[in-house]
Design a protein around this motif. Sequence first.
Motif, PDB file in Angstrom:
ATOM      1  N   ALA A   1      -7.546   3.158  -0.730  1.00 53.96           N
ATOM      2  CA  ALA A   1      -8.288   4.400  -0.981  1.00 53.96           C
ATOM      3  C   ALA A   1      -8.129   5.360   0.193  1.00 53.96           C
ATOM      4  O   ALA A   1      -7.990   6.574   0.005  1.00 53.96           O
ATOM      5  CB  ALA A   1      -9.764   4.081  -1.220  1.00 53.96           C
ATOM      6  N   LYS A   2      -8.124   4.830   1.399  1.00 55.53           N
ATOM      7  CA  LYS A   2      -7.965   5.645   2.604  1.00 55.53           C
ATOM      8  C   LYS A   2      -6.573   6.282   2.638  1.00 55.53           C
ATOM      9  O   LYS A   2      -6.427   7.478   2.934  1.00 55.53           O
ATOM     10  CB  LYS A   2      -8.198   4.799   3.841  1.00 55.53           C
ATOM     11  N   LEU A   3      -5.550   5.479   2.334  1.00 52.75           N
ATOM     12  CA  LEU A   3      -4.184   6.001   2.313  1.00 52.75           C
ATOM     13  C   LEU A   3      -4.049   7.121   1.282  1.00 52.75           C
ATOM     14  O   LEU A   3      -3.410   8.146   1.537  1.00 52.75           O
ATOM     15  CB  LEU A   3      -3.193   4.881   1.978  1.00 52.75           C
ATOM     16  N   ALA A   4      -4.662   6.923   0.121  1.00 56.62           N
ATOM     17  CA  ALA A   4      -4.575   7.926  -0.935  1.00 56.62           C
ATOM     18  C   ALA A   4      -5.270   9.221  -0.518  1.00 56.62           C
ATOM     19  O   ALA A   4      -4.734  10.313  -0.717  1.00 56.62           O
ATOM     20  CB  ALA A   4      -5.204   7.377  -2.219  1.00 56.62           C
ATOM     21  N   ALA A   5      -6.459   9.092   0.069  1.00 55.15           N
ATOM     22  CA  ALA A   5      -7.198  10.288   0.498  1.00 55.15           C
ATOM     23  C   ALA A   5      -6.412  11.051   1.557  1.00 55.15           C
ATOM     24  O   ALA A   5      -6.348  12.286   1.537  1.00 55.15           O
ATOM     25  CB  ALA A   5      -8.565   9.889   1.033  1.00 55.15           C
ATOM     26  N   GLU A   6      -5.789  10.316   2.476  1.00 54.88           N
ATOM     27  CA  GLU A   6      -4.991  10.951   3.528  1.00 54.88           C
ATOM     28  C   GLU A   6      -3.770  11.666   2.957  1.00 54.88           C
ATOM     29  O   GLU A   6      -3.295  12.655   3.527  1.00 54.88           O
ATOM     30  CB  GLU A   6      -4.564   9.900   4.550  1.00 54.88           C
ATOM     31  N   ALA A   7      -3.270  11.159   1.821  1.00 52.91           N
ATOM     32  CA  ALA A   7      -2.095  11.778   1.184  1.00 52.91           C
ATOM     33  C   ALA A   7      -2.507  12.852   0.179  1.00 52.91           C
ATOM     34  O   ALA A   7      -1.666  13.365  -0.561  1.00 52.91           O
ATOM     35  CB  ALA A   7      -1.264  10.704   0.489  1.00 52.91           C
ATOM     36  N   ASP A   8      -3.802  13.194   0.145  1.00 56.51           N
ATOM     37  CA  ASP A   8      -4.341  14.209  -0.771  1.00 56.51           C
ATOM     38  C   ASP A   8      -4.109  13.816  -2.223  1.00 56.51           C
ATOM     39  O   ASP A   8      -3.826  14.657  -3.082  1.00 56.51           O
ATOM     40  CB  ASP A   8      -3.722  15.580  -0.485  1.00 56.51           C
ATOM     41  N   ILE A   9      -4.227  12.514  -2.487  1.00 54.56           N
ATOM     42  CA  ILE A   9      -4.107  11.979  -3.842  1.00 54.56           C
ATOM     43  C   ILE A   9      -5.509  11.750  -4.402  1.00 54.56           C
ATOM     44  O   ILE A   9      -6.361  11.189  -3.707  1.00 54.56           O
ATOM     45  CB  ILE A   9      -3.318  10.647  -3.826  1.00 54.56           C
ATOM     46  N   PRO A  10      -5.797  12.180  -5.626  1.00 54.13           N
ATOM     47  CA  PRO A  10      -7.128  11.980  -6.207  1.00 54.13           C
ATOM     48  C   PRO A  10      -7.498  10.494  -6.289  1.00 54.13           C
ATOM     49  O   PRO A  10      -6.696   9.673  -6.753  1.00 54.13           O
ATOM     50  CB  PRO A  10      -7.005  12.588  -7.599  1.00 54.13           C
ATOM     51  N   VAL A  11      -8.709  10.168  -5.821  1.00 46.48           N
ATOM     52  CA  VAL A  11      -9.237   8.805  -5.905  1.00 46.48           C
ATOM     53  C   VAL A  11     -10.477   8.872  -6.785  1.00 46.48           C
ATOM     54  O   VAL A  11     -11.475   9.509  -6.421  1.00 46.48           O
ATOM     55  CB  VAL A  11      -9.607   8.252  -4.513  1.00 46.48           C
ATOM     56  N   VAL A  12     -10.422   8.237  -7.949  1.00 48.46           N
ATOM     57  CA  VAL A  12     -11.490   8.375  -8.948  1.00 48.46           C
ATOM     58  C   VAL A  12     -12.187   7.029  -9.170  1.00 48.46           C
ATOM     59  O   VAL A  12     -11.526   6.029  -9.477  1.00 48.46           O
ATOM     60  CB  VAL A  12     -10.919   8.896 -10.280  1.00 48.46           C
ATOM     61  N   PRO A  13     -13.519   6.995  -9.037  1.00 56.24           N
ATOM     62  CA  PRO A  13     -14.245   5.744  -9.269  1.00 56.24           C
ATOM     63  C   PRO A  13     -14.527   5.518 -10.753  1.00 56.24           C
ATOM     64  O   PRO A  13     -14.874   6.446 -11.477  1.00 56.24           O
ATOM     65  CB  PRO A  13     -15.556   5.967  -8.509  1.00 56.24           C
ATOM     66  N   ILE A  14     -14.369   4.280 -11.202  1.00 61.47           N
ATOM     67  CA  ILE A  14     -14.773   3.868 -12.549  1.00 61.47           C
ATOM     68  C   ILE A  14     -15.889   2.841 -12.339  1.00 61.47           C
ATOM     69  O   ILE A  14     -15.625   1.660 -12.136  1.00 61.47           O
ATOM     70  CB  ILE A  14     -13.596   3.252 -13.343  1.00 61.47           C
TER      71      ILE A  14
ATOM     72  N   GLY B   1       0.798  -1.218   0.000  1.00 58.88           N
ATOM     73  CA  GLY B   1       0.000   0.000   0.000  1.00 58.88           C
ATOM     74  C   GLY B   1       0.837   1.278   0.000  1.00 58.88           C
ATOM     75  O   GLY B   1       0.708   2.115  -0.907  1.00 58.88           O
ATOM     76  N   PRO B   2       1.707   1.470   0.990  1.00 58.96           N
ATOM     77  CA  PRO B   2       2.541   2.683   1.027  1.00 58.96           C
ATOM     78  C   PRO B   2       3.415   2.843  -0.218  1.00 58.96           C
ATOM     79  O   PRO B   2       3.662   3.974  -0.673  1.00 58.96           O
ATOM     80  CB  PRO B   2       3.399   2.478   2.281  1.00 58.96           C
ATOM     81  N   GLU B   3       3.876   1.717  -0.785  1.00 55.92           N
ATOM     82  CA  GLU B   3       4.708   1.798  -1.984  1.00 55.92           C
ATOM     83  C   GLU B   3       3.898   2.303  -3.179  1.00 55.92           C
ATOM     84  O   GLU B   3       4.369   3.127  -3.966  1.00 55.92           O
ATOM     85  CB  GLU B   3       5.296   0.417  -2.304  1.00 55.92           C
ATOM     86  N   LEU B   4       2.651   1.835  -3.297  1.00 57.53           N
ATOM     87  CA  LEU B   4       1.787   2.310  -4.377  1.00 57.53           C
ATOM     88  C   LEU B   4       1.487   3.802  -4.211  1.00 57.53           C
ATOM     89  O   LEU B   4       1.483   4.562  -5.187  1.00 57.53           O
ATOM     90  CB  LEU B   4       0.488   1.499  -4.403  1.00 57.53           C
ATOM     91  N   ILE B   5       1.257   4.216  -2.976  1.00 55.06           N
ATOM     92  CA  ILE B   5       0.994   5.638  -2.709  1.00 55.06           C
ATOM     93  C   ILE B   5       2.213   6.475  -3.055  1.00 55.06           C
ATOM     94  O   ILE B   5       2.097   7.583  -3.607  1.00 55.06           O
ATOM     95  CB  ILE B   5       0.598   5.845  -1.230  1.00 55.06           C
ATOM     96  N   ARG B   6       3.414   5.969  -2.770  1.00 50.94           N
ATOM     97  CA  ARG B   6       4.647   6.694  -3.107  1.00 50.94           C
ATOM     98  C   ARG B   6       4.751   6.889  -4.620  1.00 50.94           C
ATOM     99  O   ARG B   6       5.086   7.982  -5.094  1.00 50.94           O
ATOM    100  CB  ARG B   6       5.859   5.912  -2.602  1.00 50.94           C
TER     101      ARG B   6
END
Length: 293
Positions: free
Chosen positions: A110-123, A78-83
């Motif tokens: 999704a939670k990690l991404a939101a916390e890192a202010d990374i856009p999370v987009v649903p398809i 998870g953290p590696e993908l966020i990086r």
Amino acid sequence: MSVQIQKSYEPKAGVGTLYLVSTPIGNLEDMTYRAVRILKEVDCIAAEDTRQTRKLLTHFEIQTRLVSYHEHNKMASGPELIRLIGEGRSIALVSDAGMPAISDPGYDLAKLAAEADIPVVPIPGANAALSALIVSGLPTERFLFVGFLPREKKKLKDELERISHIQATLLFYESPHRVMKTLEVMAEVWEDGPIAIARELTKRHEEIVRGSISECLELFRTKEALGEFCIAVDRSNAGERADAEAESWWTELSIEEHVARYERESGDRKEAMKRAAADRGVSRRDIYNALIP
């Protein structure tokens, strides 16, 4: 915590996007054009089961790099993908079937991404629970997705009792070898009521069984359970039934037993007689006269 506003179609400079991509739950024709395009465009695809996802990618001629992300490696992966996303790469997350982050570790990413202010987009795409709901013939204006129930019988019973007051259509995922056990405990904990059991949704052997809990339980005593199941239970009147049962708890008691129950609670016989009279819709004098030897 400060308010965070995501502009999905206004990419942040130097930052990638996490796409949550829905995949078919059975029928490959349920794959959307947008899902195929996103899977081709992203830098890599994170999959719960890479072997299963590779079959899907091969079918749609998608050659994007595939990496593993599942319950057992999410703490490291998870953290590696966020990086990687933070460095500008876009990643698509898929589950084995259906919508990611529903009853799978996609929620954590999704939670990690939101916390890192990374856009999370649903398809968006196929979803077994909602598919079962709309074909169930049960109320759809209010529903609760419960997901998988506990395996151990006591915990299963406790969970059903915990949610017994919720006035909604309840949705559950269940495996074929546990359907009978789940129906048995539902019949034990809840009053009989409407239910729909969907299996193999969108696949060749798709089947919807509608009836009461007791009727479906009786059917599955002789019917082989095959495929993945989604159970929808109409509990829209659960609170009303519970209230009615609570209000009429005294119906099996004699007047003496009824008054005695309230007297033990209040320690006041006159108050107990008053409350018993109110329950029964009679005057306190009627209760007093009934108690005279």
